[in-house]
Each structure stands twice: as C-alpha cells, then as structure tokens.
Design a protein around this motif. Structure first.
Motif, PDB file in Angstrom:
ATOM      1  N   ASN A 177       0.851  -1.185   0.000  1.00  0.00           N
ATOM      2  CA  ASN A 177       0.000   0.000   0.000  1.00  0.00           C
ATOM      3  C   ASN A 177       0.886   1.233   0.000  1.00  0.00           C
ATOM      4  O   ASN A 177       2.085   1.142   0.246  1.00  0.00           O
ATOM      5  N   PRO A 178       0.350   2.436  -0.267  1.00  0.00           N
ATOM      6  CA  PRO A 178       1.164   3.643  -0.374  1.00  0.00           C
ATOM      7  C   PRO A 178       1.957   3.975   0.893  1.00  0.00           C
ATOM      8  O   PRO A 178       3.000   4.590   0.819  1.00  0.00           O
ATOM      9  N   SER A 179       1.493   3.560   2.059  1.00  0.00           N
ATOM     10  CA  SER A 179       2.206   3.885   3.292  1.00  0.00           C
ATOM     11  C   SER A 179       3.368   2.937   3.550  1.00  0.00           C
ATOM     12  O   SER A 179       4.051   3.048   4.551  1.00  0.00           O
ATOM     13  N   GLY A 180       3.611   1.974   2.655  1.00  0.00           N
ATOM     14  CA  GLY A 180       4.779   1.119   2.771  1.00  0.00           C
ATOM     15  C   GLY A 180       4.518  -0.264   3.317  1.00  0.00           C
ATOM     16  O   GLY A 180       5.330  -1.137   3.146  1.00  0.00           O
ATOM     17  N   GLY A 181       3.388  -0.516   3.971  1.00  0.00           N
ATOM     18  CA  GLY A 181       3.102  -1.835   4.531  1.00  0.00           C
ATOM     19  C   GLY A 181       2.322  -2.677   3.542  1.00  0.00           C
ATOM     20  O   GLY A 181       1.734  -2.174   2.597  1.00  0.00           O
ATOM     21  N   ALA A 182       2.345  -3.965   3.765  1.00  0.00           N
ATOM     22  CA  ALA A 182       1.591  -4.870   2.896  1.00  0.00           C
ATOM     23  C   ALA A 182       0.107  -4.791   3.235  1.00  0.00           C
ATOM     24  O   ALA A 182      -0.256  -4.663   4.392  1.00  0.00           O
ATOM     25  N   THR A 183      -0.734  -4.823   2.216  1.00  0.00           N
ATOM     26  CA  THR A 183      -2.178  -4.854   2.440  1.00  0.00           C
ATOM     27  C   THR A 183      -2.657  -6.264   2.141  1.00  0.00           C
ATOM     28  O   THR A 183      -2.148  -6.932   1.249  1.00  0.00           O
ATOM     29  N   GLU A 184      -3.632  -6.685   2.886  1.00  0.00           N
ATOM     30  CA  GLU A 184      -4.190  -8.010   2.654  1.00  0.00           C
ATOM     31  C   GLU A 184      -5.117  -7.939   1.451  1.00  0.00           C
ATOM     32  O   GLU A 184      -5.973  -7.065   1.351  1.00  0.00           O
ATOM     33  N   VAL A 185      -4.935  -8.846   0.525  1.00  0.00           N
ATOM     34  CA  VAL A 185      -5.787  -8.902  -0.653  1.00  0.00           C
ATOM     35  C   VAL A 185      -7.098  -9.555  -0.233  1.00  0.00           C
ATOM     36  O   VAL A 185      -7.107 -10.629   0.363  1.00  0.00           O
ATOM     37  N   GLN A 186      -8.195  -8.913  -0.532  1.00  0.00           N
ATOM     38  CA  GLN A 186      -9.522  -9.365  -0.139  1.00  0.00           C
ATOM     39  C   GLN A 186     -10.068 -10.404  -1.116  1.00  0.00           C
ATOM     40  O   GLN A 186      -9.699 -10.423  -2.286  1.00  0.00           O
ATOM     41  N   PRO A 187     -10.992 -11.258  -0.645  1.00  0.00           N
ATOM     42  CA  PRO A 187     -11.641 -12.208  -1.562  1.00  0.00           C
ATOM     43  C   PRO A 187     -12.430 -11.462  -2.641  1.00  0.00           C
ATOM     44  O   PRO A 187     -12.984 -10.396  -2.409  1.00  0.00           O
ATOM     45  N   CYS A 188     -12.463 -12.031  -3.825  1.00  0.00           N
ATOM     46  CA  CYS A 188     -13.225 -11.446  -4.941  1.00  0.00           C
ATOM     47  C   CYS A 188     -14.715 -11.519  -4.635  1.00  0.00           C
ATOM     48  O   CYS A 188     -15.205 -12.524  -4.111  1.00  0.00           O
ATOM     49  N   THR A 189     -15.432 -10.472  -4.965  1.00  0.00           N
ATOM     50  CA  THR A 189     -16.881 -10.438  -4.814  1.00  0.00           C
ATOM     51  C   THR A 189     -17.532 -10.599  -6.190  1.00  0.00           C
ATOM     52  O   THR A 189     -16.877 -10.411  -7.221  1.00  0.00           O
ATOM     53  N   SER A 190     -18.805 -10.909  -6.204  1.00  0.00           N
ATOM     54  CA  SER A 190     -19.533 -11.054  -7.462  1.00  0.00           C
ATOM     55  C   SER A 190     -19.425  -9.810  -8.326  1.00  0.00           C
ATOM     56  O   SER A 190     -19.304  -9.906  -9.544  1.00  0.00           O
ATOM     57  N   GLY A 191     -19.458  -8.636  -7.703  1.00  0.00           N
ATOM     58  CA  GLY A 191     -19.393  -7.379  -8.441  1.00  0.00           C
ATOM     59  C   GLY A 191     -18.063  -7.148  -9.133  1.00  0.00           C
ATOM     60  O   GLY A 191     -17.966  -6.303 -10.020  1.00  0.00           O
ATOM     61  N   GLN A 192     -17.019  -7.890  -8.756  1.00  0.00           N
ATOM     62  CA  GLN A 192     -15.701  -7.753  -9.364  1.00  0.00           C
ATOM     63  C   GLN A 192     -15.469  -8.761 -10.484  1.00  0.00           C
ATOM     64  O   GLN A 192     -14.428  -8.712 -11.134  1.00  0.00           O
ATOM     65  N   LEU A 193     -16.390  -9.673 -10.699  1.00  0.00           N
ATOM     66  CA  LEU A 193     -16.134 -10.813 -11.577  1.00  0.00           C
ATOM     67  C   LEU A 193     -17.084 -10.898 -12.759  1.00  0.00           C
ATOM     68  O   LEU A 193     -18.242 -10.496 -12.662  1.00  0.00           O
ATOM     69  N   ALA A 194     -16.582 -11.460 -13.839  1.00  0.00           N
ATOM     70  CA  ALA A 194     -17.400 -11.786 -15.011  1.00  0.00           C
ATOM     71  C   ALA A 194     -17.225 -13.273 -15.293  1.00  0.00           C
ATOM     72  O   ALA A 194     -16.106 -13.793 -15.252  1.00  0.00           O
ATOM     73  N   LEU A 195     -18.335 -13.954 -15.560  1.00  0.00           N
ATOM     74  CA  LEU A 195     -18.343 -15.387 -15.860  1.00  0.00           C
ATOM     75  C   LEU A 195     -18.401 -15.584 -17.364  1.00  0.00           C
ATOM     76  O   LEU A 195     -19.176 -14.920 -18.044  1.00  0.00           O
ATOM     77  N   ALA A 196     -17.578 -16.513 -17.879  1.00  0.00           N
ATOM     78  CA  ALA A 196     -17.592 -16.819 -19.310  1.00  0.00           C
ATOM     79  C   ALA A 196     -17.304 -18.301 -19.516  1.00  0.00           C
ATOM     80  O   ALA A 196     -16.651 -18.934 -18.682  1.00  0.00           O
ATOM     81  N   GLU A 197     -17.791 -18.828 -20.620  1.00  0.00           N
ATOM     82  CA  GLU A 197     -17.435 -20.185 -21.013  1.00  0.00           C
ATOM     83  C   GLU A 197     -16.196 -20.097 -21.894  1.00  0.00           C
ATOM     84  O   GLU A 197     -16.089 -19.206 -22.732  1.00  0.00           O
ATOM     85  N   ALA A 198     -15.254 -21.017 -21.694  1.00  0.00           N
ATOM     86  CA  ALA A 198     -14.006 -20.979 -22.450  1.00  0.00           C
ATOM     87  C   ALA A 198     -13.792 -22.240 -23.286  1.00  0.00           C
ATOM     88  O   ALA A 198     -12.700 -22.457 -23.770  1.00  0.00           O
ATOM     89  N   GLY A 199     -14.812 -23.063 -23.452  1.00  0.00           N
ATOM     90  CA  GLY A 199     -14.668 -24.238 -24.293  1.00  0.00           C
ATOM     91  C   GLY A 199     -15.343 -25.456 -23.693  1.00  0.00           C
ATOM     92  O   GLY A 199     -15.879 -25.413 -22.585  1.00  0.00           O
ATOM     93  N   SER A 200     -15.308 -26.550 -24.439  1.00  0.00           N
ATOM     94  CA  SER A 200     -15.894 -27.804 -23.973  1.00  0.00           C
ATOM     95  C   SER A 200     -15.204 -28.953 -24.680  1.00  0.00           C
ATOM     96  O   SER A 200     -14.542 -28.767 -25.702  1.00  0.00           O
ATOM     97  N   ASP A 201     -15.375 -30.137 -24.131  1.00  0.00           N
ATOM     98  CA  ASP A 201     -14.827 -31.333 -24.755  1.00  0.00           C
ATOM     99  C   ASP A 201     -15.523 -32.553 -24.177  1.00  0.00           C
ATOM    100  O   ASP A 201     -16.269 -32.445 -23.209  1.00  0.00           O
ATOM    101  N   ALA A 202     -15.259 -33.701 -24.782  1.00  0.00           N
ATOM    102  CA  ALA A 202     -15.891 -34.941 -24.337  1.00  0.00           C
ATOM    103  C   ALA A 202     -14.941 -36.102 -24.548  1.00  0.00           C
ATOM    104  O   ALA A 202     -14.072 -36.060 -25.413  1.00  0.00           O
ATOM    105  N   GLY A 203     -15.125 -37.129 -23.747  1.00  0.00           N
ATOM    106  CA  GLY A 203     -14.352 -38.353 -23.885  1.00  0.00           C
ATOM    107  C   GLY A 203     -14.497 -39.202 -22.647  1.00  0.00           C
ATOM    108  O   GLY A 203     -14.872 -38.699 -21.580  1.00  0.00           O
ATOM    109  N   ALA A 204     -14.186 -40.481 -22.775  1.00  0.00           N
ATOM    110  CA  ALA A 204     -14.227 -41.416 -21.649  1.00  0.00           C
ATOM    111  C   ALA A 204     -15.596 -41.428 -20.967  1.00  0.00           C
ATOM    112  O   ALA A 204     -15.687 -41.576 -19.755  1.00  0.00           O
ATOM    113  N   GLY A 205     -16.671 -41.218 -21.740  1.00  0.00           N
ATOM    114  CA  GLY A 205     -18.016 -41.252 -21.188  1.00  0.00           C
ATOM    115  C   GLY A 205     -18.401 -40.018 -20.400  1.00  0.00           C
ATOM    116  O   GLY A 205     -19.408 -40.010 -19.702  1.00  0.00           O
ATOM    117  N   LYS A 206     -17.601 -38.963 -20.505  1.00  0.00           N
ATOM    118  CA  LYS A 206     -17.883 -37.722 -19.777  1.00  0.00           C
ATOM    119  C   LYS A 206     -17.772 -36.529 -20.719  1.00  0.00           C
ATOM    120  O   LYS A 206     -17.145 -36.599 -21.762  1.00  0.00           O
TER     121      LYS A 206
END
Length: 189
Positions: A41-70
């Motif tokens: 952080n600007p004051s020189g100390g480490a800041t704890e990174v917070q968990p991501c919230t829904s408002g910070q994220l976008a969901l997308a599909e990146a592909g698909s595949d099949a094999g071995a009965g799945k």
C-alpha cells in the motif's frame, strides 16, 4: 486457434489428475492470475488482498470437450475491477431450466478425488483483468441415463455474494455433476 482441450477426452476419467493441467496448457489466456503475496500500500506496509466479490467478476465459457463417457465445460471468472482480489476453493453452481428454476434432479458436487475441494485448493490471486478457471464435468448420454435440459448456469464465488448467470443450453445426463476447484491459468514456459 487449436482446441485447448485436445488431450482432455482421455483424461476426463481422472478428474483431478495432474495431467489435467497439461490438457489445458494449449489454451491462451490474456490474464494474470498467480499465487502471489499481498500487494504494497502507499504507506509502505503490505495490504491483505480481499476475496473477490460477485461485483468484481465476469463469468464466461471458455470451451468444452468430451471423452471417456464424460463431457466437460470450461468456465472462467475474470476480475473486471481495478483491485486485486483472491479466489479459493470451489464456486457455488446451480443448473437452471428454461423457466429459471434449479434442476432438482441433478446434484452439483464440489469435490476433487473424493476429498472436499475447498480444503485442498490453493488461493488464486487475480490482478485486474486476471482470471481463474474451473470445469463442470458430467456424464455423456450413454448407458441409458436420463438427461435433463439446462438453459443456464448460476455461479457464486467461493466468498459468497450474488450469483453470476450465464445462458448456456446443454443436456446433463444422470443425477450428479462435478465442479473442480478454481485454478490459476497455466503459465507460459
């Protein structure tokens, strides 16, 4: 662009095998996701990174595949905010029918090698624009399993919050599907 899952069919039976990452290494990500320590952080100390919230994220599909009965659908969560955040464990996922109701006949399991995945996964730190990925794995239409039409999926980050919805029609056969833990994208050699 080549299929990033060209090796996945022979590996689907081994959901959490270390080789699964090899199958995804051909996928090119333009994001930055690491297991990096907290930022300064600007004051020189480490800041704890917070968990991501829904408002910070976008969901997308990146592909698909099949094999071995799945079959497998590859999804990403991308940090759309200007702040670094972390994801750890499994997303919450609901499969929805055309009316937007959850499919009661299909159970979503969040497991890896029969162990609760949230306990075993490593945190993924997402810089702005960075992404993490996960798989939805389910049986293909073989062996006389009853299939169910899915119209969309709802995904909730591991830290909770509101669900992100992605319209994606597909058929799920059987009564159980598996969601793998969130992973950082593979790094280039």
């Amino acid at each position: 662009m080549s299929n990033p899952f060209r090796l996945l069919p022979s590996l689907l039976a081994l959901v959490s095998s270390p080789l699964l990452l090899v199958a995804c290494q051909g996928h090119r990500h333009v994001s930055v996701a690491t297991n990096a320590p907290a930022s300064e952080n600007p004051s020189g100390g480490a800041t704890e990174v917070q968990p991501c919230t829904s408002g910070q994220l976008a969901l997308a599909e990146a592909g698909s595949d099949a094999g071995a009965g799945k079959r497998a659908l590859h999804f990403t969560l991308r940090n759309t905010s200007l702040r670094t955040c972390t994801l750890k464990g499994n997303v919450g996922m609901r499969l929805l029918d055309a009316s937007g109701r959850p499919l009661a006949s299909v159970r979503v399991e969040q497991r890896e090698d029969g162990v609760q995945a949230n306990a075993a996964s490593e945190p993924v730190t997402l810089s702005p624009g960075g992404s993490a990925w996960f798989l939805l794995i389910y049986p293909s239409a073989t062996g006389g399993l009853q299939c169910h039409a899915v119209a969309s999926v709802e995904v909730t980050p591991p830290s909770g919050g509101s669900a992100l919805r992605l319209v994606r029609g597909f058929d799920v056969c059987g009564t159980r599907v598996t969601v793998t833990p969130l992973q950082a994208p593979p790094t280039a050699p």
